[in-house]
Design a protein around this motif. Sequence first.
Motif, PDB file in Angstrom:
ATOM      1  N   LEU A   1      31.796  35.576  31.759  1.00 42.87           N
ATOM      2  CA  LEU A   1      30.492  35.868  30.819  1.00 42.87           C
ATOM      3  C   LEU A   1      30.909  35.883  29.318  1.00 42.87           C
ATOM      4  O   LEU A   1      30.047  35.438  28.580  1.00 42.87           O
ATOM      5  CB  LEU A   1      29.977  37.157  31.228  1.00 42.87           C
ATOM      6  CG  LEU A   1      29.166  37.269  32.394  1.00 42.87           C
ATOM      7  CD1 LEU A   1      29.025  38.539  32.938  1.00 42.87           C
ATOM      8  CD2 LEU A   1      28.068  36.252  32.695  1.00 42.87           C
TER       9      LEU A   1
ATOM     10  N   THR B   1      29.130  37.188  37.098  1.00 40.27           N
ATOM     11  CA  THR B   1      29.237  38.500  36.874  1.00 40.27           C
ATOM     12  C   THR B   1      30.316  38.906  36.291  1.00 40.27           C
ATOM     13  O   THR B   1      30.405  39.847  35.471  1.00 40.27           O
ATOM     14  CB  THR B   1      29.012  39.576  38.076  1.00 40.27           C
ATOM     15  OG1 THR B   1      29.670  39.266  38.981  1.00 40.27           O
ATOM     16  CG2 THR B   1      27.244  39.134  38.643  1.00 40.27           C
TER      17      THR B   1
ATOM     18  N   CYS C   1      20.693  30.928  31.808  1.00 45.34           N
ATOM     19  CA  CYS C   1      20.387  32.334  32.174  1.00 45.34           C
ATOM     20  C   CYS C   1      18.849  32.833  31.867  1.00 45.34           C
ATOM     21  O   CYS C   1      18.167  31.697  31.543  1.00 45.34           O
ATOM     22  CB  CYS C   1      21.115  33.428  30.933  1.00 45.34           C
ATOM     23  SG  CYS C   1      20.733  32.995  29.349  1.00 45.34           S
TER      24      CYS C   1
ATOM     25  N   ARG D   1      25.126  33.626  40.993  1.00 46.84           N
ATOM     26  CA  ARG D   1      25.287  34.751  39.814  1.00 46.84           C
ATOM     27  C   ARG D   1      26.753  34.663  39.264  1.00 46.84           C
ATOM     28  O   ARG D   1      27.820  34.632  40.034  1.00 46.84           O
ATOM     29  CB  ARG D   1      25.091  35.882  40.588  1.00 46.84           C
ATOM     30  CG  ARG D   1      23.489  36.452  40.345  1.00 46.84           C
ATOM     31  CD  ARG D   1      22.870  37.020  38.955  1.00 46.84           C
ATOM     32  NE  ARG D   1      23.648  37.707  38.253  1.00 46.84           N
ATOM     33  CZ  ARG D   1      23.595  39.159  38.192  1.00 46.84           C
ATOM     34  NH1 ARG D   1      22.894  39.494  39.264  1.00 46.84           N
ATOM     35  NH2 ARG D   1      24.214  39.880  37.698  1.00 46.84           N
TER      36      ARG D   1
ATOM     37  N   LEU E   1      20.255  37.628  33.309  1.00 49.79           N
ATOM     38  CA  LEU E   1      21.247  37.175  34.402  1.00 49.79           C
ATOM     39  C   LEU E   1      21.903  35.811  34.079  1.00 49.79           C
ATOM     40  O   LEU E   1      21.207  35.005  33.459  1.00 49.79           O
ATOM     41  CB  LEU E   1      20.530  37.017  35.953  1.00 49.79           C
ATOM     42  CG  LEU E   1      19.661  38.446  36.160  1.00 49.79           C
ATOM     43  CD1 LEU E   1      18.935  38.241  37.518  1.00 49.79           C
ATOM     44  CD2 LEU E   1      20.641  39.494  36.203  1.00 49.79           C
TER      45      LEU E   1
ATOM     46  N   ASP F   1      27.152  44.809  31.897  1.00 50.65           N
ATOM     47  CA  ASP F   1      27.578  44.962  33.175  1.00 50.65           C
ATOM     48  C   ASP F   1      27.171  43.942  34.091  1.00 50.65           C
ATOM     49  O   ASP F   1      26.126  43.979  34.582  1.00 50.65           O
ATOM     50  CB  ASP F   1      27.289  46.483  33.745  1.00 50.65           C
ATOM     51  CG  ASP F   1      28.066  46.803  35.110  1.00 50.65           C
ATOM     52  OD1 ASP F   1      28.891  45.805  35.388  1.00 50.65           O
ATOM     53  OD2 ASP F   1      27.183  47.554  35.717  1.00 50.65           O
ATOM     54  N   GLY F   2      27.881  42.715  34.010  1.00 50.99           N
ATOM     55  CA  GLY F   2      27.498  41.668  34.711  1.00 50.99           C
ATOM     56  C   GLY F   2      26.253  40.855  34.344  1.00 50.99           C
ATOM     57  O   GLY F   2      25.708  40.117  34.937  1.00 50.99           O
ATOM     58  N   VAL F   3      25.857  41.038  32.883  1.00 53.96           N
ATOM     59  CA  VAL F   3      24.905  40.304  32.559  1.00 53.96           C
ATOM     60  C   VAL F   3      25.315  39.800  31.037  1.00 53.96           C
ATOM     61  O   VAL F   3      26.038  40.501  30.480  1.00 53.96           O
ATOM     62  CB  VAL F   3      23.664  41.301  32.388  1.00 53.96           C
ATOM     63  CG1 VAL F   3      23.142  41.299  33.908  1.00 53.96           C
ATOM     64  CG2 VAL F   3      23.796  42.521  31.769  1.00 53.96           C
TER      65      VAL F   3
END
Length: 170
Positions: free
Chosen positions: A112, A107, A65, A105, A145, A133-135
Amino acid sequence: MPDEEPRTELDERYSDEQATAVPWSQAVTRLAEAELYWLTTVRPDARPHVTPLIGVWADGALHFCTGPEERKAKNLRRNAHVVLTTGTNTLHEGFDLVVEGEAARVTDPVRLRALAAAWEAKYGAEWHFDVGDGVFVSPEAGEALVFEVAPRTAFGFGKGGYSQTRWLFA
């Protein structure tokens, strides 16, 4: 993504006579246990950028990340080709690994959360991430990320009995 079995080759040019190819399963164990990796990305002007980072092996890929405005994230927006290396900083013992692939990525919130749990299990509470939200989200560092790198080609370099194994993935 499941761990696929690659084609394995020993490069005899760089291996001792008694050397044998290292099975991919042994490389995966080393990748999973490594504490530190070196990530190489490509800058917009084509110069390499190398930085140490932590990561986890999960679902057949290495994961790392980075903050969205860090140099490596900026590089990945333009060119997803990367190399990750890990190993020992010695000449006559140990095993070094090089993984080539493309950073993609991650997401999906379910993945995650699983990766956040893997980071904390491996590195301790200091590396706890919540999922936004996607992180990844950290109170200290903000958003990060998350990327996965499924190996396209990997190399293993044995030392103290030299060997060079190459693993090729479909």
